[in-house]
Design a protein around this motif. Structure first.
Motif, mmCIF file in Angstrom:
data_model
loop_
_atom_site.group_PDB
_atom_site.id
_atom_site.type_symbol
_atom_site.label_atom_id
_atom_site.label_comp_id
_atom_site.label_asym_id
_atom_site.label_seq_id
_atom_site.Cartn_x
_atom_site.Cartn_y
_atom_site.Cartn_z
ATOM 1 N N THR A 1 -10.811 2.182 5.187
ATOM 2 C CA THR A 1 -9.615 3.002 5.000
ATOM 3 C C THR A 1 -9.978 4.360 4.408
ATOM 4 N N ILE A 2 -10.820 4.354 3.373
ATOM 5 C CA ILE A 2 -11.268 5.612 2.768
ATOM 6 C C ILE A 2 -12.005 6.460 3.805
ATOM 7 N N ASN A 3 -12.918 5.842 4.563
ATOM 8 C CA ASN A 3 -13.693 6.587 5.569
ATOM 9 C C ASN A 3 -12.799 7.126 6.674
ATOM 10 N N GLN A 4 -11.772 6.358 7.045
ATOM 11 C CA GLN A 4 -10.876 6.796 8.109
ATOM 12 C C GLN A 4 -10.161 8.086 7.727
ATOM 13 N N PHE A 5 -9.636 8.157 6.503
ATOM 14 C CA PHE A 5 -8.941 9.363 6.082
ATOM 15 C C PHE A 5 -9.912 10.527 5.887
ATOM 16 N N ASN A 6 -11.118 10.236 5.420
ATOM 17 C CA ASN A 6 -12.138 11.295 5.304
ATOM 18 C C ASN A 6 -12.486 11.867 6.666
ATOM 19 N N VAL B 1 0.869 -1.171 0.000
ATOM 20 C CA VAL B 1 0.000 0.000 0.000
ATOM 21 C C VAL B 1 0.910 1.226 0.000
ATOM 22 N N HIS B 2 0.911 1.969 -1.106
ATOM 23 C CA HIS B 2 1.740 3.163 -1.255
ATOM 24 C C HIS B 2 0.886 4.387 -0.956
ATOM 25 N N VAL B 3 1.318 5.197 0.013
ATOM 26 C CA VAL B 3 0.564 6.381 0.427
ATOM 27 C C VAL B 3 1.383 7.626 0.132
ATOM 28 N N PHE B 4 0.768 8.594 -0.560
ATOM 29 C CA PHE B 4 1.375 9.896 -0.838
ATOM 30 C C PHE B 4 0.541 10.952 -0.107
ATOM 31 N N PRO B 5 0.888 11.303 1.142
ATOM 32 C CA PRO B 5 0.030 12.169 1.961
ATOM 33 C C PRO B 5 0.055 13.643 1.574
ATOM 34 N N ASN C 1 -0.676 4.088 10.402
ATOM 35 C CA ASN C 1 -1.662 3.531 11.332
ATOM 36 C C ASN C 1 -3.101 3.729 10.864
ATOM 37 N N GLN C 2 -3.319 4.674 9.966
ATOM 38 C CA GLN C 2 -4.680 4.942 9.490
ATOM 39 C C GLN C 2 -5.109 3.991 8.379
ATOM 40 N N VAL C 3 -4.161 3.274 7.784
ATOM 41 C CA VAL C 3 -4.481 2.328 6.713
ATOM 42 C C VAL C 3 -4.996 1.038 7.346
ATOM 43 N N LEU C 4 -6.241 0.718 7.101
ATOM 44 C CA LEU C 4 -6.874 -0.447 7.723
ATOM 45 C C LEU C 4 -6.818 -1.694 6.846
#
Length: 798
Positions: free
Chosen positions: A329-334, A269-273, A311-314
């Motif tokens: 995961t989408i809802n967590q970041f929203n 899972v690649h995250v670009f914050p 930690n936010q990626v479920l």
């Protein structure tokens, strides 16, 4: 006097109904029959409660070119000029083709709902009105018997899919004896698809499933049956003809792509914050020798903490794919509110049986400022809000928010609120200024076991310090400081919790001229109005009892609060006058609210039941029959409660003590018990310049009480089962609402048709003579019940 008012009101209502029944036609074709009305009459075995909905759906099957284009408009310059009535503009000429197609559409709809033997007939009648030829189409529908599901079979070639389907049979949408409907079969296909996708079969789709329906009786063609068994089967078939049934077989559709029946696991899972919308980012290939899938955070700046993002990626790398984890995961970041746009794409690697993800996060502006206008009335303090908040009619909120403190999406909110409370727009009752300082952590700041974290979904920790000033003009001023530490979370999609294990409130009560004048002769007021210190905790739970049902909704809310139970026990001697906890209140309080909502296409029925009670305990400085502090007490009246009375003017019980203080100038009522029931029928009226004008009819039943009569000083104010029915107040009325989509203006007229203050028990004292009526319980008191209270608010009452 009141008889003439009633007569005028009835005459107006009658005239309105007569006028509204008239339909005006504009731009009608000359000397040509045109479509004026469609009528549908249904005969059959449809239950009465379902008949209205079925009729509406059948009207929806009428072809566009056979529809009646009616709008509620002001028909100026035609009569009735200013009263909205149905208006038809440029009606369609009548032709038989669209009508025949409409009947065929209805046939298809009824078959899809299980009425497979429905018969539809239609004819037309034409009536000449002036120079118009108005054609009405009459559809007569015989639904016939309803086909029901009988045998349900899941027959999958794949053993894993078969096991999953068998284990979830109890959740099936298709059940034996339930009405046969294509929509039910489609919902079951969607459920099975979700089930398989949530167990790793990411490429599986609803197109991979097929449902075969068999309504024939294939048993009869079996040549091996002996005559005796054949006779039994013929008897069974005769019974099925009386009650037709259908067998359903769910199977896998042949698919040349075997990957549709293959389970997948989560890869990298690649995250670009800190990405921007215009950035073109591809999934970065892992060039290291480490082949173990991981969460990889790619930072271009220093706005966020990498471990916090991870930690936010479920979706945990290496675990089976589930659509639920993807959505969480989408809802967590929203929910964190630190990003303006969130975009996640997948790279499915069929040969490896894994899915890599790229999550692009576009940060929102760190600082945020807003100005909001709010309209309301008293909001019961049982709701978890700051003291003072909500006790106004109109208010402005100025909010400054920092969305990302400590690089972990911690939010700091500073809010200034200024407002007034008014009575029927004639008199300003009070003013309020509240300053709120709140910090919200997007996780539970508490020691939690790793295995319990899945229970605390969407968890937040809130720390707040609030200051409030309320001026009840000429009566008193309140200075309040409130600080608390609280937790909020959702164990599932239908339940939410709020707990404040640490809550301190201090309220300074400063009496003004009219209050000081009142207590000279009525020292009883000091029972309720004084300085107060609250040290305790509270909790709130909200639950949707009918998830997935949008037509019949049941909602439950439970609130509980305590103050001083532990502190007052440990430091009992310090609660004496002159000591540090002199002003400590010791009490427990709880309330329950239940809502039942029934929705229809153009209307809805809302039922609400509320019950609340508080119990106060003595301290070294508070003796006698102590009550709840008035800022924690229950109140009735106003736009959101008993709408036949202004805010805080109903009750207490049938007692009139507060109505006679200083000739009724100080008539605010606070009590320890509240029972209330509300019924409101809401319906659409007509469009209004792009918005909706809606109406409502309502009835409110309830009152507030003390636990007893306070040493017999307040007769009729104590709760008693013997006098319960007499002391219930009843208000009925009507309302209008203008729905602007983003907010709603509400106007209500509430008639106090039963006011328990006006019972025979208040006869004989010159001071109370104006509250006497010979009507037992205060029903339809002369010159009282026909004087409605006007209520205004923004938003619905419940």
């Amino acid at each position: 006097m009141h008889k003439s008012i009633i007569h005028s009101a009835l005459s107006f209502i009658t005239l309105t109904l007569i006028v509204s029944s008239c339909t005006i036609v504009k731009k009608a074709p000359l000397n040509t029959p045109f479509l004026f009305e469609n009528n549908i009459k249904i005969a059959g075995t449809v239950p009465k409660k379902e008949l209205k909905e079925l009729t509406a759906r059948l009207y929806g099957q009428i072809e566009d070119s056979a529809q009646i284009r009616v709008a509620s408009k002001v028909p100026w310059p035609s009569f009735p000029w200013i009263i909205p009535v149905p208006v038809i503009t440029s009606p369609y000429p009548y032709t038989p083709g669209p009508v025949k197609q409409s009947a065929l559409n209805m046939q298809y709809l009824l078959a899809s709902l299980g009425f497979r033997r429905a018969v539809i007939e239609f004819d037309t009648t034409t009536k000449k009105v002036k120079n118009q030829l108005r054609t009405t189409t009459h559809f007569r529908i015989e639904t016939g018997l309803l086909t029901k599901f009988d045998t349900i079979v899941y027959d999958f070639d794949d053993s894993i899919l078969q096991v999953l389907a068998d284990q979830s049979r109890n959740a099936s949408m298709v059940k034996k004896g339930k009405a046969f409907a294509y929509s039910t079969i489609d919902n079951e296909i969607n459920r099975i698809t979700d089930l398989f996708q949530n167990n790793g079969f990411v490429r599986f789709s609803k197109e991979d499933l097929v449902a075969e329906v068999d309504t024939s009786y294939t048993e009869l063609i079996n040549p091996t049956f002996d005559p005796f068994n054949l006779a039994l089967l013929l008897s069974a078939v005769a019974g099925k003809q009386a009650q037709p049934e259908a067998d359903v077989y769910f199977k896998l559709r042949p698919n040349p792509d075997s990957n549709h029946f293959k389970p997948y696991r989560i890869g990298d899972v690649h995250v670009f914050p800190e990405s921007q919308p215009e950035d073109s980012i591809a999934i970065v290939k892992n060039e290291s020798t480490d082949t173990i899938p991981k969460i990889r955070v790619h930072q271009t700046g220093s706005q966020f903490n990498a471990q916090f993002i991870s930690n936010q990626v479920l979706m945990r790398p290496g675990s089976p794919y589930t659509r639920e984890a993807y959505n969480k995961t989408i809802n967590q970041f929203n929910k964190l509110g630190a990003w303006q746009n969130i975009n996640m794409t997948a790279d499915i690697k069929d040969s490896l049986g894994r899915i890599d993800y790229l999550l692009k996060l576009h940060p929102a502006k760190r600082q945020y400022f807003s100005i909001d206008l709010e309209g309301s009335s008293i909001i019961n303090t049982s709701q978890l809000i700051q003291v003072g908040s909500g006790r106004v009619g109109l208010a402005n909120n100025f909010t400054l928010r920092n969305r990302n403190i400590g690089k972990r999406a911690i939010q700091l909110e500073n809010s200034l609120r200024a407002g007034i409370e008014f009575n029927n727009f004639k008199k300003v009752l009070s003013g309020e200024i509240t300053l709120t300082n709140r910090m919200t952590f997007p996780w539970m700041v508490a020691p939690l076991a790793i295995r319990s974290k899945s229970y605390f979904q969407q968890a937040r920790t809130v720390a707040s310090v609030d200051f409030s000033y309320i001026d009840r003009f000429q009566f008193f001023q309140l200075n309040t400081v409130n600080t608390f530490l609280g937790y909020e979370w959702k164990p599932n999609a239908n339940t939410s919790w709020q707990i404040r294990p640490f809550n301190i409130e201090y309220t300074q009560f400063r009496p003004d001229s009219l209050f000081l004048e009142s207590i000279q002769d009525f020292p009883l007021l000091l029972y309720t109005y004084n300085n107060g210190l609250i040290i305790g905790m509270n909790a709130l739970i909200n639950r949707n009892l009918t998830p997935g049902n949008n037509k019949r909704i049941n909602l439950l809310k439970i609130y509980a609060e305590e103050s001083g139970l532990l502190t007052g026990s440990i430091f009992k001697s310090q609660t004496a006058s002159g000591r540090i906890f002199e002003n400590l209140y010791r009490f427990i309080k709880a309330d329950v609210e239940f809502k039942h909502i029934v929705t229809h296409q153009n209307s809805s029925l809302h039922l609400r039941a509320f019950a609340g009670a508080g119990l106060s305990f003595k301290t070294a400085s508070r003796t006698g029959d102590v009550t709840l502090p008035f800022f924690k007490s229950f109140i009735a009246g106003g736009p959101n409660s008993m709408r036949g009375w202004p805010i805080r003017k109903l009750g207490i019980g049938s007692n009139i003590f507060y109505d006679t203080i200083a000739n009724g100038r100080f008539s605010d009522k606070y009590a320890d018990i509240q029972l209330e029931g509300n019924m409101e029928y809401r319906f659409n009226l007509f469009p209004f310049y792009g918005f909706w004008m809606r109406g409502a009819l309502f009835t409110d039943i309830g009152n507030i009480w003390f636990r007893n009569a306070l040493n017999s000083t307040l007769p009729g104010a104590g709760f008693s089962l013997k006098d319960f029915s007499k002391q219930l107040a009843v208000a009925s009325g009507m309302g209008a609402r203008i729905d602007f989509n983003y907010f709603l203006l509400r106007f209500d007229l509430g008639f106090p048709i039963k006011d328990p203050r006006y019972g025979p028990e208040n006869k004989g004292n010159p001071t109370t003579e104006r509250f006497y009526s010979s009507n037992a319980g205060g029903w339809f008191v002369n010159k009282v019940w026909n004087r409605p209270a006007f209520q205004f608010a923004i938003g619905y009452p419940f």
